[in-house]
Design an enzyme around this catalytic site. Sequence first.
Site, PDB file in Angstrom:
ATOM      1  N   LYS A   1     -40.871  51.652   9.238  1.00 58.14           N
ATOM      2  CA  LYS A   1     -40.428  50.590   8.337  1.00 58.14           C
ATOM      3  C   LYS A   1     -39.146  51.046   7.635  1.00 58.14           C
ATOM      4  CE  LYS A   1     -43.458  48.285   5.779  1.00 58.14           C
ATOM      5  NZ  LYS A   1     -44.596  48.100   4.831  1.00 58.14           N
TER       6      LYS A   1
HETATM    7  C1  E4P Z   1     -46.137  45.114   3.807  1.00 57.88           C
HETATM    8  O1  E4P Z   1     -45.923  45.818   4.747  1.00 57.88           O
HETATM    9  C2  E4P Z   1     -46.249  45.595   2.410  1.00 57.88           C
HETATM   10  O2  E4P Z   1     -46.935  46.818   2.442  1.00 57.88           O
HETATM   11  C3  E4P Z   1     -47.068  44.703   1.512  1.00 57.88           C
HETATM   12  O3  E4P Z   1     -47.534  43.556   2.165  1.00 57.88           O
HETATM   13  C4  E4P Z   1     -46.538  44.507   0.142  1.00 57.88           C
HETATM   14  O4  E4P Z   1     -47.411  43.685  -0.586  1.00 57.88           O
HETATM   15  P1  E4P Z   1     -47.407  43.553  -2.171  1.00 57.88           P
HETATM   16  O5  E4P Z   1     -46.333  42.602  -2.564  1.00 57.88           O
HETATM   17  O6  E4P Z   1     -48.764  43.026  -2.494  1.00 57.88           O
HETATM   18  O7  E4P Z   1     -47.181  44.938  -2.728  1.00 57.88           O
END
Ligand code: E4P
Length: 214
Positions: A83
């Site tokens: 990522k």
């Molecule tokens: C996605 O890969 C992220 O880890 C995640 O969905 C972030 O979510 P949040 O806004 O609840 O922290």
Amino acid sequence: MKIFVDTANIEEIRQAWEWGLIEGVTTNPSLVSKEGKRFSDVLDDICDIVDGPVNAEVVSTDYEGMMREGRELAKINRRIVVKVPMTAEGLMASKSLSSECIRTNMTLVFSSNQAILAAKTGAAYVSPFIGRLDDIGNEGMQIVREISQIYRNYGFRTEILVASVRNPIHVLEAAKLGADVVTLPFGVLKQMMRHSLTDAGLERFLKDWEKVPR
Ligand code: E4P
């Protein structure tokens, strides 16, 4: 639509995998920090359980740092997807890592224009954060609708991974829009299973069954 679980917690991942409901995992630095373990140990443990994409995020903000981290992460396991944040450096890193056959996920995506650029880098996934958009008064799902249409128009192969999901309605909306993947907090996965009429119906069936002669 594929379902990933959005957690770095091994017990949650193990349970979700045993249920046979998930096809991959997403983590982020905040989720990993909650576990109090070394990042590489967390990833090893997840990869031992899950036979599918395991998304792990770089924390460098410069191109060279992202490339170094991305290559290191990819060495841990071939199922790791790197990522990278949606910045100019992140886009460059996504393009270079993709050209080295290391799959990437452009994360922290909050607009359809960002998603167009992500696709141009050859990213395997783009992660629109819909819950965080809802939090600031935007309709997060609107960008999923737009990205789907744009990707269809041009045959972009990047998969839309709906992230920052907060409730089962988000899941339903993502599915109706034809999202490729939705990544869910463990709690939302459990919420999706439950219905009060299922519980009441089962209770009644079992009670009536007691009256059947044995
Ligand atoms: C996605 O890969 C992220 O880890 C995640 O969905 C972030 O979510 P949040 O806004 O609840 O922290």
